[in-house]
Scaffold this motif. Structure first.
Motif, PDB file in Angstrom:
ATOM      1  N   ASN A   5       0.704  -1.290  -0.300  1.00  0.00           N
ATOM      2  CA  ASN A   5      -0.542   0.024  -0.128  1.00  0.00           C
ATOM      3  C   ASN A   5       0.761   0.745  -0.085  1.00  0.00           C
ATOM      4  OD1 ASN A   5      -1.815   2.030   0.364  1.00  0.00           O
ATOM      5  ND2 ASN A   5      -2.979   1.289   2.066  1.00  0.00           N
ATOM      6  N   GLU A   6       1.054   1.856  -1.413  1.00  0.00           N
ATOM      7  CA  GLU A   6       1.737   3.126  -0.652  1.00  0.00           C
ATOM      8  C   GLU A   6       1.751   3.854   0.048  1.00  0.00           C
ATOM      9  OE1 GLU A   6       2.041   3.813  -5.527  1.00  0.00           O
ATOM     10  OE2 GLU A   6       3.288   2.192  -6.128  1.00  0.00           O
ATOM     11  N   THR A   7       0.463   4.170   0.114  1.00  0.00           N
ATOM     12  CA  THR A   7       0.295   5.080   1.346  1.00  0.00           C
ATOM     13  C   THR A   7       0.833   4.699   2.729  1.00  0.00           C
ATOM     14  OG1 THR A   7      -1.929   4.001   1.674  1.00  0.00           O
ATOM     15  CG2 THR A   7      -1.672   6.008   0.005  1.00  0.00           C
ATOM     16  N   THR A   8       1.437   3.315   2.635  1.00  0.00           N
ATOM     17  CA  THR A   8       1.469   2.931   3.848  1.00  0.00           C
ATOM     18  C   THR A   8       3.408   3.444   4.244  1.00  0.00           C
ATOM     19  OG1 THR A   8       0.031   1.645   3.989  1.00  0.00           O
ATOM     20  CG2 THR A   8       1.443   0.903   5.519  1.00  0.00           C
ATOM     21  N   ILE A   9       2.763   2.785   3.451  1.00  0.00           N
ATOM     22  CA  ILE A   9       5.011   3.267   4.077  1.00  0.00           C
ATOM     23  C   ILE A   9       6.001   3.971   2.829  1.00  0.00           C
ATOM     24  CG2 ILE A   9       7.510   2.451   3.798  1.00  0.00           C
ATOM     25  CD1 ILE A   9       6.363  -0.582   4.687  1.00  0.00           C
ATOM     26  N   PRO A  10       6.178   5.259   2.870  1.00  0.00           N
ATOM     27  CA  PRO A  10       7.205   6.520   2.152  1.00  0.00           C
ATOM     28  C   PRO A  10       8.089   5.593   1.840  1.00  0.00           C
ATOM     29  CG  PRO A  10       7.420   7.357   4.861  1.00  0.00           C
ATOM     30  CD  PRO A  10       6.617   5.484   4.768  1.00  0.00           C
ATOM     31  N   TYR A  11       8.419   4.756   1.063  1.00  0.00           N
ATOM     32  CA  TYR A  11       9.683   3.892   0.363  1.00  0.00           C
ATOM     33  C   TYR A  11       9.682   4.605  -1.425  1.00  0.00           C
ATOM     34  CZ  TYR A  11      11.871  -0.056  -2.199  1.00  0.00           C
ATOM     35  OH  TYR A  11      12.184  -1.067  -2.452  1.00  0.00           O
ATOM     36  N   GLN A  12      11.216   4.336  -1.547  1.00  0.00           N
ATOM     37  CA  GLN A  12      11.085   4.967  -2.357  1.00  0.00           C
ATOM     38  C   GLN A  12      12.976   4.356  -3.274  1.00  0.00           C
ATOM     39  OE1 GLN A  12      11.969   9.033  -0.389  1.00  0.00           O
ATOM     40  NE2 GLN A  12      10.808  10.125  -2.715  1.00  0.00           N
ATOM     41  N   GLU A  13      12.904   4.225  -4.912  1.00  0.00           N
ATOM     42  CA  GLU A  13      13.552   3.830  -5.135  1.00  0.00           C
ATOM     43  C   GLU A  13      14.541   4.193  -6.433  1.00  0.00           C
ATOM     44  OE1 GLU A  13      12.026   0.160  -6.890  1.00  0.00           O
ATOM     45  OE2 GLU A  13      11.894  -0.160  -5.905  1.00  0.00           O
ATOM     46  N   TYR A  14      15.851   4.613  -6.399  1.00  0.00           N
ATOM     47  CA  TYR A  14      16.709   5.125  -7.320  1.00  0.00           C
ATOM     48  C   TYR A  14      17.829   4.450  -8.674  1.00  0.00           C
ATOM     49  CZ  TYR A  14      14.967   8.857  -3.799  1.00  0.00           C
ATOM     50  OH  TYR A  14      14.352   9.460  -3.048  1.00  0.00           O
ATOM     51  N   LEU A  15      17.611   4.517  -9.455  1.00  0.00           N
ATOM     52  CA  LEU A  15      18.299   3.893  -9.875  1.00  0.00           C
ATOM     53  C   LEU A  15      19.999   3.692  -9.982  1.00  0.00           C
ATOM     54  CD1 LEU A  15      16.210   4.100 -13.585  1.00  0.00           C
ATOM     55  CD2 LEU A  15      16.809   1.838 -12.175  1.00  0.00           C
ATOM     56  N   PRO A  16      20.870   3.360 -10.370  1.00  0.00           N
ATOM     57  CA  PRO A  16      21.758   4.018 -10.116  1.00  0.00           C
ATOM     58  C   PRO A  16      22.943   4.560 -11.236  1.00  0.00           C
ATOM     59  CG  PRO A  16      21.996   1.001 -10.124  1.00  0.00           C
ATOM     60  CD  PRO A  16      20.263   1.972 -10.172  1.00  0.00           C
ATOM     61  N   LYS A 142      17.978  10.840  -1.529  1.00  0.00           N
ATOM     62  CA  LYS A 142      17.338  11.331  -3.135  1.00  0.00           C
ATOM     63  C   LYS A 142      19.021  11.537  -3.091  1.00  0.00           C
ATOM     64  CE  LYS A 142      16.057  13.446  -7.610  1.00  0.00           C
ATOM     65  NZ  LYS A 142      15.906  13.661  -8.423  1.00  0.00           N
ATOM     66  N   ARG A 143      19.635  12.555  -2.431  1.00  0.00           N
ATOM     67  CA  ARG A 143      20.844  12.475  -2.192  1.00  0.00           C
ATOM     68  C   ARG A 143      22.460  11.928  -1.637  1.00  0.00           C
ATOM     69  NH1 ARG A 143      25.501  14.812  -3.746  1.00  0.00           N
ATOM     70  NH2 ARG A 143      26.251  16.029  -2.392  1.00  0.00           N
ATOM     71  N   ARG A 144      20.811  11.130  -0.336  1.00  0.00           N
ATOM     72  CA  ARG A 144      22.130  10.102   0.102  1.00  0.00           C
ATOM     73  C   ARG A 144      22.692   9.155  -1.443  1.00  0.00           C
ATOM     74  NH1 ARG A 144      19.113   8.345   5.758  1.00  0.00           N
ATOM     75  NH2 ARG A 144      20.243  10.315   7.244  1.00  0.00           N
ATOM     76  N   ALA A 145      21.318   8.587  -2.107  1.00  0.00           N
ATOM     77  CA  ALA A 145      21.532   7.626  -3.123  1.00  0.00           C
ATOM     78  C   ALA A 145      22.317   8.633  -4.164  1.00  0.00           C
ATOM     79  CB  ALA A 145      19.726   7.731  -3.735  1.00  0.00           C
ATOM     80  N   ALA A 146      22.465   9.564  -4.622  1.00  0.00           N
ATOM     81  CA  ALA A 146      23.623   9.958  -5.407  1.00  0.00           C
ATOM     82  C   ALA A 146      25.230   9.820  -4.667  1.00  0.00           C
ATOM     83  CB  ALA A 146      23.128  11.356  -5.448  1.00  0.00           C
ATOM     84  N   LEU A 147      25.209   9.811  -3.138  1.00  0.00           N
ATOM     85  CA  LEU A 147      26.075   9.856  -2.785  1.00  0.00           C
ATOM     86  C   LEU A 147      26.529   8.566  -2.736  1.00  0.00           C
ATOM     87  CD1 LEU A 147      25.288  12.191   0.566  1.00  0.00           C
ATOM     88  CD2 LEU A 147      27.551  11.813  -0.848  1.00  0.00           C
ATOM     89  N   LEU A 148      25.863   7.259  -2.414  1.00  0.00           N
ATOM     90  CA  LEU A 148      26.306   6.129  -2.367  1.00  0.00           C
ATOM     91  C   LEU A 148      26.679   5.623  -3.801  1.00  0.00           C
ATOM     92  CD1 LEU A 148      22.902   4.106  -0.826  1.00  0.00           C
ATOM     93  CD2 LEU A 148      25.404   5.192   0.032  1.00  0.00           C
ATOM     94  N   ASP A 149      25.955   6.548  -5.076  1.00  0.00           N
ATOM     95  CA  ASP A 149      26.376   6.458  -6.418  1.00  0.00           C
ATOM     96  C   ASP A 149      28.083   6.499  -6.126  1.00  0.00           C
ATOM     97  OD1 ASP A 149      24.811   4.897  -7.534  1.00  0.00           O
ATOM     98  OD2 ASP A 149      23.603   6.436  -8.983  1.00  0.00           O
ATOM     99  N   THR A 150      28.422   8.003  -6.046  1.00  0.00           N
ATOM    100  CA  THR A 150      29.755   8.690  -5.799  1.00  0.00           C
ATOM    101  C   THR A 150      30.431   7.347  -5.219  1.00  0.00           C
ATOM    102  OG1 THR A 150      28.488  11.164  -6.329  1.00  0.00           O
ATOM    103  CG2 THR A 150      31.059  10.351  -5.871  1.00  0.00           C
TER     104      THR A 150
END
Length: 276
Positions: A5-16, A142-150
């Motif tokens: 249920n997308e309203t239940t957990i604020p879950y996000q995905e980001y492509l590498p 989103k910024r964390r995902a970008a840092l993981l990429d870097t």
């Protein structure tokens, strides 16, 4: 990793980043104050390995009253379901490696991590320290995902994942006869395919195919009315008894209960991300 249920957990995905995609399937994040989070989240097998950084109030096995475990760890591939409690504020970021994608970073057979949590220092102490510290400073997922990429790009291994794995995954998905037929189509002995999976993925090709079939069945349950007999046949099970037994073994509950839980509560990894 997808919530029911997308309203239940604020879950996000980001492509590498493109150069990371042979290794990394996606980055993911869950962030929420305590009041906005369901108490239980079910995590299902998906054949992948995750690096998890927890900056919140901790992740507990369901019913556990002990303090949370490590705040940063590798989670090996597993064929067992997990029911987790997240009783406080959630602030988690993760790297989901493709099957075989973590092996070039780790330099050890992935079957040694199957069903286990391990220190992320196995990826190198310098990279582990930077991942832990820099991601903590980022203001948004989103910024964390970008840092993981870097950080991962700065530490790309010399080798790439074994190119035979994507072919093996597709064939296992296609072949109703499983491991033996897949190995033959790849020009391998069955034992050779099993060694490839044990070393690079961490679970056997037979178990990987069981996981793929389970995920197909769950997608059918999620998208259509629960005609369990038709679902079992379409997903490739011998009969409904086989279907019920396998689903309970891999998810911890029955198909009917699983669908009700999906409708009422929250799942993580109810729908596995595409592996190819």
């Amino acid at each position: 990793m997808v919530p029911a249920n997308e309203t239940t957990i604020p879950y996000q995905e980001y492509l590498p980043a493109p150069r990371l995609r042979p290794y990394v399937l996606l980055h993911w994040a869950i962030t929420a104050p305590a009041a906005a989070v369901p108490k239980h989240i079910r995590v299902l097998p998906d054949g992948c390995m995750d690096l998890i950084l927890d900056y919140g109030d901790g992740i507990f096995p369901a019913g556990c009253t002990q303090p949370p475990g490590p705040k940063a760890f590798l989670c090996g591939p597993d064929m067992q379901p997990m029911l987790l409690d997240m009783p406080g504020r959630i602030d988690i970021v993760g790297i989901r490696f493709r099957p075989g994608g973590a092996f070039p970073f780790l330099k050890l057979p992935c079957n040694e991590l199957a069903g286990k949590q391990a220190p992320m220092e196995l990826m190198g102490s310098a990279l582990a320290a930077r991942l832990r510290d820099y991601a903590a400073e980022a203001a948004t997922p989103k910024r964390r995902a970008a840092l993981l990429d870097t950080l991962l790009l700065e530490c790309l291994p010399d080798s790439t994942p074994d190119p035979r794995l994507p072919c093996a995954l597709r064939l296992l998905h296609k072949n109703s006869k499983g491991t033996a037929k897949t190995a033959a189509e790849m020009g391998l002995q069955r034992r050779g395919l099993e060694r490839l999976f044990s070393r690079h993925v961490g679970i056997s090709p037979g178990d990987f195919r069981r996981m793929l079939r389970m995920q197909h069945a769950l997608q059918l349950l999620r998208l259509a009315p629960p005609d369990l007999c038709t679902t079992a046949h379409t997903a490739g099970y011998c009969d409904q008894s086989h279907f019920n037994r396998e689903i309970k073994m891999l998810t911890g509950t029955t198909p009917s209960s699983l669908r009700r839980e999906w409708l009422d509560d929250a799942f993580v990894q109810y729908v596995a991300p595409p592996l190819w």
